[in-house]
Motif scaffolding. Sequence first.
Motif, short mmCIF file in Angstrom:
data_model
loop_
_atom_site.label_atom_id
_atom_site.label_comp_id
_atom_site.label_asym_id
_atom_site.label_seq_id
_atom_site.Cartn_x
_atom_site.Cartn_y
_atom_site.Cartn_z
N TYR A 147 0.85 -1.28 0.02
CA TYR A 147 -0.11 0.05 0.14
C TYR A 147 0.79 1.50 -0.06
O TYR A 147 0.08 2.56 0.38
CB TYR A 147 -0.79 0.20 1.44
N PHE A 158 -5.96 2.86 0.48
CA PHE A 158 -6.99 2.19 -0.26
C PHE A 158 -7.03 0.58 -0.24
O PHE A 158 -6.53 -0.34 -0.88
CB PHE A 158 -6.64 2.42 -1.78
N PRO A 160 -10.17 -2.45 1.39
CA PRO A 160 -11.41 -2.66 1.77
C PRO A 160 -11.72 -3.35 3.00
O PRO A 160 -12.30 -4.20 3.12
CB PRO A 160 -11.77 -3.56 0.56
N GLU A 224 -15.30 -3.94 -1.76
CA GLU A 224 -14.53 -4.85 -2.33
C GLU A 224 -14.51 -4.71 -3.82
O GLU A 224 -13.28 -4.97 -4.54
CB GLU A 224 -14.97 -6.39 -1.96
N TYR A 227 -12.05 -2.13 -5.09
CA TYR A 227 -10.68 -2.60 -4.76
C TYR A 227 -10.21 -3.53 -5.66
O TYR A 227 -9.18 -3.16 -6.32
CB TYR A 227 -10.71 -2.90 -3.19
#
Length: 287
Positions: A147, A158, A160, A224, A227
């Motif tokens: 990330y 970012f 989920p 979800e 993402y």
Amino acid sequence: MTSDAVFVTGATGIVGSAVVDHLLERGEPVVAGVRTEADAAQLPRGIRHRHFDFGMPAHRLDAVLDGCDRLFLMRPPPIADVERYLFPLIDAAMRRGIRQIVFLSLQGVQANRSTPHHAVERYLREVDAPFTFLRPNFFMQNLTTTYRDDIRDHDEIFVPAGRSRTAFIDARDIGRVAAAVFTGPGHLRAAYTLSGEQSLTYRRVARLLSEVLGREIRYARPGEREYLARLAANGAPEDYLAVQRMIHRVVRWNVSALPNRAVRRLTGRPATTFAEFAARERAAWER
């Protein structure tokens, strides 16, 4: 050569390098398995190393373990077929009478039969290996690797994860635990779930990063589908998407939320806090 060293697989990786460092701090002899001389150049100066690859012929594995009585075993993320690539090394270790195999497993693996880690744990039990299982929670280092770019370039996390909590663990602490169980009594055929001592939401993680970096970091909280769509647009293969789907569903179910004091109990020192980690690693997110 006396048989008293620890052979470390993944010795230049996030966890493996921490295992090497903490073993050396304790004065333990180490043999690092490396694929290339470029990998060897990343090791601490003077450490013994030899060529090793999980894909090498089985008949060469006995020589790889020469002079070693302990093994730190980890599964490289690209390897799914552990029967083909990891089991032969376990078999070689058993032939050589190795006295301890510390396996880097996965939190909750005992209830997740679909993971490669579950298959490795099962095989170690089947062959009556002198195992110790380390089952860590989510690594703090996920924020400096997977990330990192979103945080550094877009000021956002970012992920989920909804409103869930995670008791993140510093990979350096995993290395510290591994060194402790390699050098202390009473750890054979034991399994340790390793979490940090704090349970944090990603919103709290974003605030801590904001304080360290001096700029606002947001928790984007994507769904979800959003993402996975971003990952797919960036070229992620379908098997990676499937793993990410499973991982973050587990997170949203708060399976990873529970902190513990295993690091403190096994090493005599508390687990690293996220604030300490962020201060130490701040360069990863600086522009």
